[in-house]
Design an enzyme around this catalytic site. Structure first.
Site, mmCIF file in Angstrom:
data_model
loop_
_atom_site.group_PDB
_atom_site.id
_atom_site.type_symbol
_atom_site.label_atom_id
_atom_site.label_comp_id
_atom_site.label_asym_id
_atom_site.label_seq_id
_atom_site.Cartn_x
_atom_site.Cartn_y
_atom_site.Cartn_z
ATOM 1 N N HIS A 6 0.823 -1.221 0.000
ATOM 2 C CA HIS A 6 0.000 0.000 0.000
ATOM 3 C C HIS A 6 0.853 1.265 0.000
ATOM 4 O O HIS A 6 0.582 2.216 -0.723
ATOM 5 C CB HIS A 6 -0.960 -0.002 1.193
ATOM 6 C CG HIS A 6 -2.172 -0.849 0.960
ATOM 7 N ND1 HIS A 6 -3.129 -0.527 0.019
ATOM 8 C CD2 HIS A 6 -2.577 -2.014 1.514
ATOM 9 C CE1 HIS A 6 -4.072 -1.451 0.023
ATOM 10 N NE2 HIS A 6 -3.769 -2.368 0.914
ATOM 11 N N ASP A 45 -7.106 -0.288 6.466
ATOM 12 C CA ASP A 45 -6.901 -1.583 7.128
ATOM 13 C C ASP A 45 -6.892 -1.446 8.642
ATOM 14 O O ASP A 45 -7.218 -2.393 9.358
ATOM 15 C CB ASP A 45 -5.579 -2.219 6.668
ATOM 16 C CG ASP A 45 -5.740 -2.956 5.349
ATOM 17 O OD1 ASP A 45 -6.873 -3.382 5.027
ATOM 18 O OD2 ASP A 45 -4.730 -3.109 4.637
ATOM 19 N N ARG A 48 -10.718 -1.423 9.889
ATOM 20 C CA ARG A 48 -11.710 -2.430 9.485
ATOM 21 C C ARG A 48 -12.100 -3.390 10.593
ATOM 22 O O ARG A 48 -13.148 -4.014 10.543
ATOM 23 C CB ARG A 48 -11.277 -3.185 8.232
ATOM 24 C CG ARG A 48 -9.941 -3.840 8.299
ATOM 25 C CD ARG A 48 -9.612 -4.364 6.912
ATOM 26 N NE ARG A 48 -10.483 -5.464 6.549
ATOM 27 C CZ ARG A 48 -10.068 -6.687 6.275
ATOM 28 N NH1 ARG A 48 -8.786 -6.978 6.288
ATOM 29 N NH2 ARG A 48 -10.928 -7.624 5.978
ATOM 30 N N HIS A 149 -2.914 -16.097 0.972
ATOM 31 C CA HIS A 149 -3.239 -14.675 0.885
ATOM 32 C C HIS A 149 -2.087 -13.820 1.412
ATOM 33 O O HIS A 149 -1.686 -12.833 0.793
ATOM 34 C CB HIS A 149 -4.534 -14.355 1.643
ATOM 35 C CG HIS A 149 -5.042 -12.984 1.351
ATOM 36 N ND1 HIS A 149 -5.943 -12.732 0.348
ATOM 37 C CD2 HIS A 149 -4.728 -11.779 1.892
ATOM 38 C CE1 HIS A 149 -6.160 -11.425 0.288
ATOM 39 N NE2 HIS A 149 -5.442 -10.826 1.224
ATOM 40 N N ASP A 153 -0.039 -10.865 -0.285
ATOM 41 C CA ASP A 153 -0.119 -9.531 0.322
ATOM 42 C C ASP A 153 1.281 -9.008 0.679
ATOM 43 O O ASP A 153 1.546 -7.811 0.534
ATOM 44 C CB ASP A 153 -0.945 -9.580 1.626
ATOM 45 C CG ASP A 153 -2.396 -9.175 1.428
ATOM 46 O OD1 ASP A 153 -2.783 -8.768 0.317
ATOM 47 O OD2 ASP A 153 -3.164 -9.283 2.411
HETATM 48 N N1 DCM Z 1 -9.791 -10.979 2.072
HETATM 49 C C1 DCM Z 1 -10.040 -11.223 0.732
HETATM 50 N N2 DCM Z 1 -11.124 -11.952 0.379
HETATM 51 C C2 DCM Z 1 -11.952 -12.455 1.313
HETATM 52 C C3 DCM Z 1 -11.697 -12.234 2.677
HETATM 53 C C4 DCM Z 1 -10.600 -11.484 3.038
HETATM 54 O O1 DCM Z 1 -9.295 -10.774 -0.122
HETATM 55 N N3 DCM Z 1 -13.026 -13.145 0.933
HETATM 56 C C5 DCM Z 1 -8.598 -10.215 2.434
HETATM 57 C C6 DCM Z 1 -8.797 -9.011 3.283
HETATM 58 C C7 DCM Z 1 -7.487 -8.941 4.021
HETATM 59 C C8 DCM Z 1 -7.103 -10.387 4.223
HETATM 60 O O2 DCM Z 1 -7.783 -11.098 3.177
HETATM 61 O O3 DCM Z 1 -6.482 -8.348 3.184
HETATM 62 C C9 DCM Z 1 -7.446 -10.973 5.572
HETATM 63 O O4 DCM Z 1 -8.834 -10.803 5.772
HETATM 64 P P1 DCM Z 1 -9.556 -11.216 7.134
HETATM 65 O O5 DCM Z 1 -8.759 -10.582 8.217
HETATM 66 O O6 DCM Z 1 -10.941 -10.652 6.982
HETATM 67 O O7 DCM Z 1 -9.533 -12.703 7.155
HETATM 68 ZN ZN ZN Z 2 -5.014 -8.766 1.380
HETATM 69 ZN ZN ZN Z 3 -7.251 -3.579 2.447
#
Ligand code: DCM
Ligand code: ZN
Ligand code: ZN
Ligand code: DCM
Ligand code: DCM
Length: 269
Positions: A6, A45, A48, A149, A153
């Site tokens: 980011h 972030d 959230r 993920h 990320d």
């Molecule tokens: N995320 C995503 N798709 C989803 C759920 C979450 O891309 N269906 C992303 C949002 C955050 C990370 O994954 O960058 C972790 O989300 P969380 O903390 O909601 O599990």
């Molecule tokens: Zn992410």
């Molecule tokens: Zn985000």
């Protein structure tokens, strides 16, 4: 993206925005420093998981219910949750940032969301449903357990550019990508990156960028399907294929963010 991604997209954008956009945003965000955008890029972030910010939790992604690696596609009606997705979030906060009826603090907040969501829209797994965007898929990175993920990320970018203080590392990466855009590997294609930008239709623009990003899921995130990747070590060959793709997505996000913010400021003033 994680913080590094980011912050880097925001630094890149700050290298391409017009002088009037820079002046407007510095005033709106109450900062005269070169990191005026970088330092707000991860704010979305940070809120959230708060009680106030909970309504934004689904704004960071769109869960494409496609079938990688055979078929990658995004369908707004099928995939955007009722609580919102990155497509509606970018559209709504773009609209709010243009709304002269809103107080400055609301337009500042909207700009911070725009900066963040243009970034997230360019992360392939933020445009994919499988296992909540890969969060439920266990993989190995340098022998340790991570979820897929997190690898997209953060891990890939950190390996590519090196660990260190996030703002310093991001500054270095953004300088390299800015150079690639202006005179290097991306110079010839950068104008095509703006081909789908239609400031008359925010959602259509966001969907075009989402489709382009989602198509990378089939080729580079799950090249052999979601089941085949479980438990695999990804810091070797997988990383080698993924890193250039990820790097281009970060560059595209920064370049498009600048163009989008220029349109917002041009229309607002
Ligand atoms: N995320 C995503 N798709 C989803 C759920 C979450 O891309 N269906 C992303 C949002 C955050 C990370 O994954 O960058 C972790 O989300 P969380 O903390 O909601 O599990
Ligand atoms: Zn992410
Ligand atoms: Zn985000
Ligand atoms: N929303 C917003 N700003 C507006 C209008 C709506 O942020 N001016 C948000 C509130 C809801 C979401 O959009 O979270 C969906 O709105 P609606 O209930 O109109 O579908
Ligand atoms: N919306 C929003 N912020 C705005 C305008 C609209 O959040 N400034 C939301 C409300 C609806 C959705 O976007 O959920 C569609 O809005 P519209 O009916 O204006 O297309």
């Amino acid at each position: 993206w994680g913080g590094l991604g980011h912050i880097t997209t925001a630094y890149i954008a700050s290298n391409f925005v017009s002088n009037s956009t820079e002046a407007y945003l510095k005033q709106l965000l109450r900062s005269n420093e070169s990191d005026y955008m970088a330092k707000v890029a991860s704010w979305a972030d940070s809120i959230r998981y708060t009680k106030w910010g909970r309504f934004t939790s689904t704004f960071h992604f769109i869960d494409a219910h496609d079938n990688p690696p055979e078929s990658c596609n995004v369908d707004f009606e099928r995939d955007c949750k009722e609580t919102g997705c990155v497509i509606t979030a970018l559209a709504n906060y773009t609209e709010q940032s243009l709304d002269p009826g809103l107080p400055a603090w609301r337009r500042a907040q909207a700009a911070k969301f725009v900066i963040h969501f243009v970034g997230d829209l360019h992360q392939p797994l933020h445009n994919e449903d499988v296992s909540r965007g890969g969060n439920g898929i266990h993989v190995k990175w340098d022998g340790r357990d991570y979820n897929l993920h997190h690898v997209w990320d953060s891990s890939i970018a950190e390996k590519l550019i090196g660990r260190g203080k996030p703002y310093l590392v991001a500054q270095k990466w953004s300088a390299a990508l800015t150079e690639k855009i202006t005179g290097g590997a991306y110079a010839d294609e950068k104008e095509t990156w703006l081909a789908d930008l239609d400031f008359g239709d925010f959602e259509a623009t966001a969907m075009a960028w989402s489709r382009e990003c989602n198509s990378l899921v089939c080729g580079y995130v799950f090249p052999e399907g979601p089941k085949a990747i479980v438990g695999q070590e990804l810091s070797g060959e997988y990383y080698e294929r993924a890193a250039p793709i990820l790097e281009k997505q970060v560059a595209r996000a920064g370049y498009r963010m600048a163009a989008w913010l220029d349109r917002i400021v041009d229309e607002y003033k």
